[in-house]
Design a protein around this motif. Structure first.
Motif, PDB file in Angstrom:
ATOM      1  N   ILE A 172       0.852  -1.436  -0.090  1.00 34.44           N
ATOM      2  CA  ILE A 172       0.082  -0.217   0.094  1.00 34.44           C
ATOM      3  C   ILE A 172       0.982   1.211   0.019  1.00 34.44           C
ATOM      4  O   ILE A 172       0.707   2.428  -0.745  1.00 34.44           O
ATOM      5  CB  ILE A 172      -0.958  -0.095   1.379  1.00 34.44           C
ATOM      6  N   MET A 173       2.037   1.134   0.790  1.00 32.76           N
ATOM      7  CA  MET A 173       2.812   2.390   0.676  1.00 32.76           C
ATOM      8  C   MET A 173       3.738   2.704  -0.473  1.00 32.76           C
ATOM      9  O   MET A 173       3.798   3.694  -0.880  1.00 32.76           O
ATOM     10  CB  MET A 173       3.979   2.282   2.027  1.00 32.76           C
ATOM     11  N   LEU A 217      -8.729   3.742   2.304  1.00 25.99           N
ATOM     12  CA  LEU A 217      -7.870   2.847   2.799  1.00 25.99           C
ATOM     13  C   LEU A 217      -8.357   1.562   3.204  1.00 25.99           C
ATOM     14  O   LEU A 217      -7.812   0.732   2.985  1.00 25.99           O
ATOM     15  CB  LEU A 217      -7.263   3.834   4.101  1.00 25.99           C
ATOM     16  N   LYS A 218      -9.728   1.519   3.603  1.00 27.41           N
ATOM     17  CA  LYS A 218     -10.175   0.354   3.861  1.00 27.41           C
ATOM     18  C   LYS A 218     -10.235  -0.807   2.523  1.00 27.41           C
ATOM     19  O   LYS A 218     -10.187  -1.769   2.807  1.00 27.41           O
ATOM     20  CB  LYS A 218     -11.645   0.533   4.588  1.00 27.41           C
ATOM     21  N   LEU A 219     -10.834   0.019   1.624  1.00 28.55           N
ATOM     22  CA  LEU A 219     -10.925  -0.751   0.352  1.00 28.55           C
ATOM     23  C   LEU A 219      -9.704  -1.264  -0.012  1.00 28.55           C
ATOM     24  O   LEU A 219      -9.476  -2.367  -0.406  1.00 28.55           O
ATOM     25  CB  LEU A 219     -11.320   0.486  -0.837  1.00 28.55           C
ATOM     26  N   SER A 220      -8.506  -0.245  -0.064  1.00 32.63           N
ATOM     27  CA  SER A 220      -7.227  -0.901  -0.097  1.00 32.63           C
ATOM     28  C   SER A 220      -6.847  -2.167   0.586  1.00 32.63           C
ATOM     29  O   SER A 220      -6.018  -3.058   0.071  1.00 32.63           O
ATOM     30  CB  SER A 220      -6.319   0.427  -0.402  1.00 32.63           C
ATOM     31  N   LEU A 221      -6.883  -1.880   1.898  1.00 31.90           N
ATOM     32  CA  LEU A 221      -6.524  -2.950   2.818  1.00 31.90           C
ATOM     33  C   LEU A 221      -7.186  -4.124   2.380  1.00 31.90           C
ATOM     34  O   LEU A 221      -6.575  -5.509   2.564  1.00 31.90           O
ATOM     35  CB  LEU A 221      -6.946  -2.397   4.202  1.00 31.90           C
ATOM     36  N   ARG A 222      -8.512  -4.183   2.318  1.00 33.63           N
ATOM     37  CA  ARG A 222      -9.252  -5.491   1.912  1.00 33.63           C
ATOM     38  C   ARG A 222      -8.638  -6.071   0.553  1.00 33.63           C
ATOM     39  O   ARG A 222      -8.417  -7.401   0.639  1.00 33.63           O
ATOM     40  CB  ARG A 222     -10.802  -5.172   1.588  1.00 33.63           C
ATOM     41  N   GLN A 223      -8.463  -5.449  -0.417  1.00 35.53           N
ATOM     42  CA  GLN A 223      -8.052  -5.937  -1.644  1.00 35.53           C
ATOM     43  C   GLN A 223      -6.559  -6.525  -1.445  1.00 35.53           C
ATOM     44  O   GLN A 223      -6.450  -7.694  -2.154  1.00 35.53           O
ATOM     45  CB  GLN A 223      -7.756  -4.624  -2.570  1.00 35.53           C
ATOM     46  N   GLU A 224      -5.753  -5.740  -0.707  1.00 35.15           N
ATOM     47  CA  GLU A 224      -4.203  -6.199  -0.771  1.00 35.15           C
ATOM     48  C   GLU A 224      -4.222  -7.376   0.231  1.00 35.15           C
ATOM     49  O   GLU A 224      -3.583  -8.246  -0.072  1.00 35.15           O
ATOM     50  CB  GLU A 224      -3.325  -5.422  -0.252  1.00 35.15           C
ATOM     51  N   ALA A 225      -5.090  -7.439   1.427  1.00 34.18           N
ATOM     52  CA  ALA A 225      -5.293  -8.565   2.191  1.00 34.18           C
ATOM     53  C   ALA A 225      -5.520  -9.674   1.398  1.00 34.18           C
ATOM     54  O   ALA A 225      -5.209 -11.039   1.746  1.00 34.18           O
ATOM     55  CB  ALA A 225      -6.122  -8.077   3.339  1.00 34.18           C
ATOM     56  N   SER A 226      -6.688  -9.448   0.802  1.00 32.17           N
ATOM     57  CA  SER A 226      -7.316 -10.657   0.033  1.00 32.17           C
ATOM     58  C   SER A 226      -6.120 -11.447  -0.727  1.00 32.17           C
ATOM     59  O   SER A 226      -6.007 -12.557  -1.088  1.00 32.17           O
ATOM     60  CB  SER A 226      -8.357 -10.343  -0.608  1.00 32.17           C
TER      61      SER A 226
END
Length: 255
Positions: A172-173, A217-226
């Protein structure tokens, strides 16, 4: 950061080629032999440590890179050190699973860090993962004056949960640094890994963020975590908590 990942990809061929000759380094003297090889090839001192299944290599830079050519040289130096370390690990009889290079100036005001999963290097060599997938699995972190000294001295055995968690934050960073629109949406968040405990990934943010940025941020976290939790199936993270200034909770994301 993308240029650093490109260099990481290029040097992997040298790492693998030079590590195919059997056992050249033994785990009992792995750190000493690594330090000697860095001294021989890079003409610089280093410190190596093994904690559990994790190997650390610390190298001291002459100063903080401020110009583009200086930064390029620093990144090349870090990659060369990482190449040497990975080559030694792959040519040894050790049980090392994760490799970490820390590069920093004498005052430890900033640290550049690369973390790799040794199995990823092997999987790329055996064509189990693609070039793009391999380069995206490198963790690149930068810590400034507030956290650098602690980060350098915090040497511990990295777990697959921690590796996956750090990779999510690092990716993400990397997107923030390379994508101005994304950077504008989440402001100067400086997302950092804190820990994984009880199946919960804890991340910190440099600033408290407004509701619109929180959703981005929540959308990006969900995408990268998945994405990354599928790649590392043994990682067990069920919840992400982001903590802001003053340990104030910013968001909870159930996976």
């Amino acid at each position: 950061m993308k240029s650093l990942k490109i260099v990481c990809f290029i040097i992997v061929f040298g790492i693998i080629f030079n590590s195919c000759g059997g056992t050249s380094y033994h785990k009992e003297k792995l750190t000493e032999e690594l330090q000697s090889l860095v001294k021989k090839e890079l003409k610089m001192n280093s410190q190596a440590f093994i904690v559990g299944n994790t190997i650390y290599l610390d190298i001291e830079l002459s100063g903080i890179a401020k110009k583009q050519d200086e930064m390029k040289y620093s990144f090349e130096l870090i990659n060369e050190a990482f190449s040497i370390m990975t080559r030694v690990v792959l040519s040894s009889d050790s049980d090392v699973k994760f490799a970490v290079v820390n590069a920093y100036p004498k005052d430890k005001s900033i640290v550049f860090r690369i973390i790799e999963n040794i199995d990823d290097v092997k999987n790329y060599y055996y064509l189990r993962i693609s070039k793009n997938d391999f380069t995206n699995r490198s963790i690149i972190e930068i810590d400034g004056p507030q956290n650098a000294k602690f980060s350098i001295e915090d040497r511990h055995d990295i777990s697959i949960d921690e590796f996956a968690g750090r990779l999510i934050a690092s990716y993400i960073m990397s997107d923030i640094r390379s994508n101005p629109l994304f950077a504008a949406a989440v402001s100067n968040i400086n997302l950092r890994f804190l820990q994984v405990e009880n199946k919960t990934l804890y991340l910190s943010a440099n600033t408290d963020i407004i509701s619109e940025a929180r959703e981005v941020l929540k959308l990006s976290l969900r995408q990268e975590a998945s994405n990354f939790l599928k790649k590392y199936e043994t990682a067990d993270i069920r919840l992400i908590k982001v903590i802001g200034n003053g340990k104030k909770p910013i968001l909870d994301l159930f996976l």
